[in-house]
Design a protein around this motif. Structure first.
Motif, mmCIF file in Angstrom:
data_model
loop_
_atom_site.group_PDB
_atom_site.id
_atom_site.type_symbol
_atom_site.label_atom_id
_atom_site.label_comp_id
_atom_site.label_asym_id
_atom_site.label_seq_id
_atom_site.Cartn_x
_atom_site.Cartn_y
_atom_site.Cartn_z
ATOM 1 N N HIS A 195 0.828 -1.204 0.000
ATOM 2 C CA HIS A 195 0.000 0.000 0.000
ATOM 3 C C HIS A 195 0.865 1.257 0.000
ATOM 4 O O HIS A 195 1.457 1.609 1.020
ATOM 5 N N GLU A 196 0.936 1.913 -1.123
ATOM 6 C CA GLU A 196 1.605 3.207 -1.224
ATOM 7 C C GLU A 196 0.569 4.309 -1.015
ATOM 8 O O GLU A 196 -0.519 4.264 -1.596
ATOM 9 N N PRO A 197 0.861 5.314 -0.202
ATOM 10 C CA PRO A 197 -0.098 6.402 0.012
ATOM 11 C C PRO A 197 -0.163 7.340 -1.190
ATOM 12 O O PRO A 197 0.777 8.095 -1.443
ATOM 13 N N VAL A 198 -1.249 7.278 -1.944
ATOM 14 C CA VAL A 198 -1.413 8.182 -3.081
ATOM 15 C C VAL A 198 -1.639 9.600 -2.565
ATOM 16 O O VAL A 198 -2.185 9.809 -1.479
ATOM 17 N N THR A 199 -1.225 10.593 -3.342
ATOM 18 C CA THR A 199 -1.406 11.988 -2.952
ATOM 19 C C THR A 199 -2.857 12.401 -3.159
ATOM 20 O O THR A 199 -3.437 12.182 -4.219
ATOM 21 N N LEU A 200 -3.455 12.987 -2.125
ATOM 22 C CA LEU A 200 -4.838 13.460 -2.153
ATOM 23 C C LEU A 200 -4.847 14.902 -1.667
ATOM 24 O O LEU A 200 -4.096 15.259 -0.756
ATOM 25 N N GLU A 201 -5.733 15.736 -2.241
ATOM 26 C CA GLU A 201 -5.707 17.156 -1.876
ATOM 27 C C GLU A 201 -7.086 17.773 -1.986
ATOM 28 O O GLU A 201 -7.851 17.464 -2.908
ATOM 29 N N ALA A 202 -7.410 18.649 -1.022
ATOM 30 C CA ALA A 202 -8.654 19.425 -1.047
ATOM 31 C C ALA A 202 -8.586 20.509 0.017
ATOM 32 O O ALA A 202 -8.025 20.301 1.103
ATOM 33 N N ASP A 203 -9.160 21.671 -0.291
ATOM 34 C CA ASP A 203 -9.364 22.745 0.690
ATOM 35 C C ASP A 203 -8.102 23.103 1.472
ATOM 36 O O ASP A 203 -8.141 23.315 2.698
ATOM 37 N N GLY A 204 -6.981 23.213 0.768
ATOM 38 C CA GLY A 204 -5.748 23.633 1.418
ATOM 39 C C GLY A 204 -5.022 22.549 2.172
ATOM 40 O O GLY A 204 -4.003 22.829 2.828
ATOM 41 N N ILE A 205 -5.499 21.297 2.102
ATOM 42 C CA ILE A 205 -4.871 20.170 2.785
ATOM 43 C C ILE A 205 -4.390 19.174 1.744
ATOM 44 O O ILE A 205 -5.120 18.825 0.819
ATOM 45 N N THR A 256 -2.114 1.708 5.469
ATOM 46 C CA THR A 256 -1.625 2.821 4.655
ATOM 47 C C THR A 256 -1.559 4.052 5.547
ATOM 48 O O THR A 256 -2.517 4.341 6.281
ATOM 49 N N TRP A 257 -0.445 4.781 5.473
ATOM 50 C CA TRP A 257 -0.232 5.946 6.340
ATOM 51 C C TRP A 257 0.033 7.178 5.490
ATOM 52 O O TRP A 257 0.929 7.191 4.656
ATOM 53 N N TRP A 258 -0.777 8.207 5.726
ATOM 54 C CA TRP A 258 -0.600 9.489 5.047
ATOM 55 C C TRP A 258 -0.108 10.541 6.038
ATOM 56 O O TRP A 258 -0.511 10.560 7.211
ATOM 57 N N CYS A 259 0.701 11.448 5.535
ATOM 58 C CA CYS A 259 1.066 12.652 6.270
ATOM 59 C C CYS A 259 0.103 13.754 5.856
ATOM 60 O O CYS A 259 -0.030 14.053 4.663
ATOM 61 N N ILE A 260 -0.591 14.349 6.816
ATOM 62 C CA ILE A 260 -1.448 15.499 6.554
ATOM 63 C C ILE A 260 -0.557 16.730 6.501
ATOM 64 O O ILE A 260 0.199 17.002 7.430
ATOM 65 N N THR A 261 -0.616 17.481 5.398
ATOM 66 C CA THR A 261 0.231 18.658 5.272
ATOM 67 C C THR A 261 -0.579 19.876 4.862
ATOM 68 O O THR A 261 -1.691 19.761 4.323
ATOM 69 N N ASP A 262 -0.014 21.034 5.121
ATOM 70 C CA ASP A 262 -0.538 22.289 4.579
ATOM 71 C C ASP A 262 -0.159 22.331 3.101
ATOM 72 O O ASP A 262 1.022 22.254 2.751
ATOM 73 N N ALA A 263 -1.143 22.432 2.214
ATOM 74 C CA ALA A 263 -0.868 22.373 0.780
ATOM 75 C C ALA A 263 0.041 23.502 0.318
ATOM 76 O O ALA A 263 0.775 23.352 -0.662
ATOM 77 N N ALA A 264 0.024 24.626 1.012
ATOM 78 C CA ALA A 264 0.832 25.774 0.593
ATOM 79 C C ALA A 264 2.281 25.655 1.034
ATOM 80 O O ALA A 264 3.195 26.054 0.305
ATOM 81 N N THR A 265 2.508 25.101 2.211
ATOM 82 C CA THR A 265 3.868 25.048 2.755
ATOM 83 C C THR A 265 4.467 23.648 2.759
ATOM 84 O O THR A 265 5.673 23.493 2.938
ATOM 85 N N ASP A 266 3.636 22.619 2.599
ATOM 86 C CA ASP A 266 4.038 21.204 2.648
ATOM 87 C C ASP A 266 4.510 20.803 4.040
ATOM 88 O O ASP A 266 5.136 19.759 4.213
ATOM 89 N N ARG A 267 4.202 21.584 5.057
ATOM 90 C CA ARG A 267 4.604 21.237 6.423
ATOM 91 C C ARG A 267 3.654 20.203 7.000
ATOM 92 O O ARG A 267 2.431 20.295 6.842
ATOM 93 N N ALA A 268 4.220 19.209 7.679
ATOM 94 C CA ALA A 268 3.417 18.147 8.280
ATOM 95 C C ALA A 268 2.538 18.707 9.389
ATOM 96 O O ALA A 268 2.989 19.493 10.230
ATOM 97 N N LEU A 269 1.261 18.301 9.384
ATOM 98 C CA LEU A 269 0.291 18.734 10.389
ATOM 99 C C LEU A 269 -0.201 17.572 11.245
ATOM 100 O O LEU A 269 -0.720 17.794 12.335
#
Length: 371
Positions: A195-205, A256-269
């Motif tokens: 299980h590779e974590p695919v990139t997902l994005e919405a609403d700045g996340i 499967t493990w995703w890192c939640i990030t700020d879409a603008a800065t890519d910083r882990a949240l």
């Protein structure tokens, strides 16, 4: 017949396995001086022409002795020069068992050559030598080696502590990962998903894979420890081991493990996960956690909704039929997230875990069916 005539040439039209030659020595030296080879194998340090000559003589002696240690040079079947790309070896033991080892020159990587070579050697072992089970060993964390065995249908068994001796006898032994494949198993496809974590994005996340440099964003958590499973909390000190364990679980198809990030800065949240190990087929458990400074902006709900949609999607997703979740009784904020996602609380389990003050808290069980 003496070496090299005793070496059976194996090919599938993509790769060709042949006897080693004296002219392979230069590229053997190049491979054994490569940083990845030095990191993951026990080749001598330093490695020069003398070591390559010894290795070639060792291979020749093994074939001539017929003692069950067989080595092949890996080449491109379409290469008229049959240039050396790596080595694969078969170490046959007793009772129909054997071990396989392999390594590639940097020029041979990234083209599927090793998986093809492994299938050829496995077929020889099972079909020509009457083998029953073939074992793979590697140092813990050597995912490139595991991906080869995984692609050839090997089943992962365990990681054994201090199992592999490093080149320096005074150094600490590496933990050893072990997997195997049987003669009746399918060598053409994996036995379990990766299980590779695919990139997902919405609403700045944005959700992406965790990286080693995300350690810089980890914050000390002020939430009660019983809100999370034992060993789940990240700290700067435990992050390397935390990340390795999750990478192992994904490579074994259990989560499967995703890192939640700020879409603008890519910083882990924070994190969000799907856990399928121990679940019924078609189901998974949803989990999430957020660093303290990231709370209050709806990031958990946005990230979790992205994963829920991905989990249920038949096309481009996991195609699951049901998700479950668990919160402790006094974690009202987590319960509110699940409610917003449409989960239904179906049961309460008394005395589930111990709080820091010694009192006991319940567990609340949640479920969401695919629409």
């Amino acid at each position: 017949m003496p070496f090299p005539d005793c070496v059976p040439e194996l090919t599938d039209g993509v790769v060709r396995l042949r006897a080693h030659r004296r002219e392979d020595a230069e590229r053997i030296v190049e491979q054994c001086q490569d940083v990845d080879t030095l990191r993951w194998t026990t080749v001598p340090r330093p490695y020069g022409p003398a070591e390559a000559e010894w290795f070639l003589k060792h291979i020749e002696d093994g074939w001539n002795a017929g003692e069950g240690y067989e080595y092949w040079a890996i080449t491109d079947a379409a290469d008229p020069q049959q240039r050396f790309l790596g080595t694969i070896d078969l170490r046959a033991g007793k009772s129909g068992m054997a071990e396989v080892g392999f390594g590639l020159h940097p020029d041979g990587r990234g083209r599927g050559s090793m998986a093809a070579a492994l299938r050829l050697v496995a077929a020889r072992f099972f079909n020509d030598l009457g083998g029953q089970r073939l074992y793979w060993w590697a140092s813990r964390g050597n995912f490139a080696s595991w991906r080869v065995a995984w692609a050839c249908g090997f089943t992962f068994h365990a990681t054994l502590p201090a199992r592999l001796q490093p080149p320096d006898p005074s150094a600490q032994a590496d933990h050893g990962a072990v997997a195997s494949v049987g003669r009746d198993d399918d060598l053409t496809r994996p036995a379990a998903p990766w299980h590779e974590p695919v990139t997902l994005e919405a609403d700045g996340i944005r959700l992406r894979a965790w990286r080693p440099d995300d350690v810089e964003a980890i914050e000390l958590d002020d939430t009660p420890e019983h809100f999370e499973p034992p060993g789940a909390r990240q700290t700067p000190e435990n992050y390397a081991e935390w990340l390795l364990r999750r990478q192992e679980r994904m490579s074994q198809g259990t989560s499967t493990w995703w890192c939640i990030t700020d879409a603008a800065t890519d910083r882990a949240l924070g994190l969000v996960t799907l856990i399928e190990g121990g679940q019924e087929p078609g189901t998974a458990e949803l989990g999430y956690a957020l660093f303290p400074s990231a709370r209050g902006r709806g990031a958990t709900t946005i990230a979790s909704r992205l994963v829920v949609d991905y989990a249920f999607a038949e096309t481009g997703g996991r195609g699951l039929r049901k998700l479950s979740a668990l919160t402790v009784g006094d974690n009202d904020k987590s319960a509110a997230v699940l409610t917003r996602l449409g989960f239904t609380e179906w049961g309460r389990e008394p005395a589930f875990c111990e709080r820091e003050d010694g009192t006991l808290d319940d567990a609340r069980h949640w479920v969401l069916l695919r629409p």
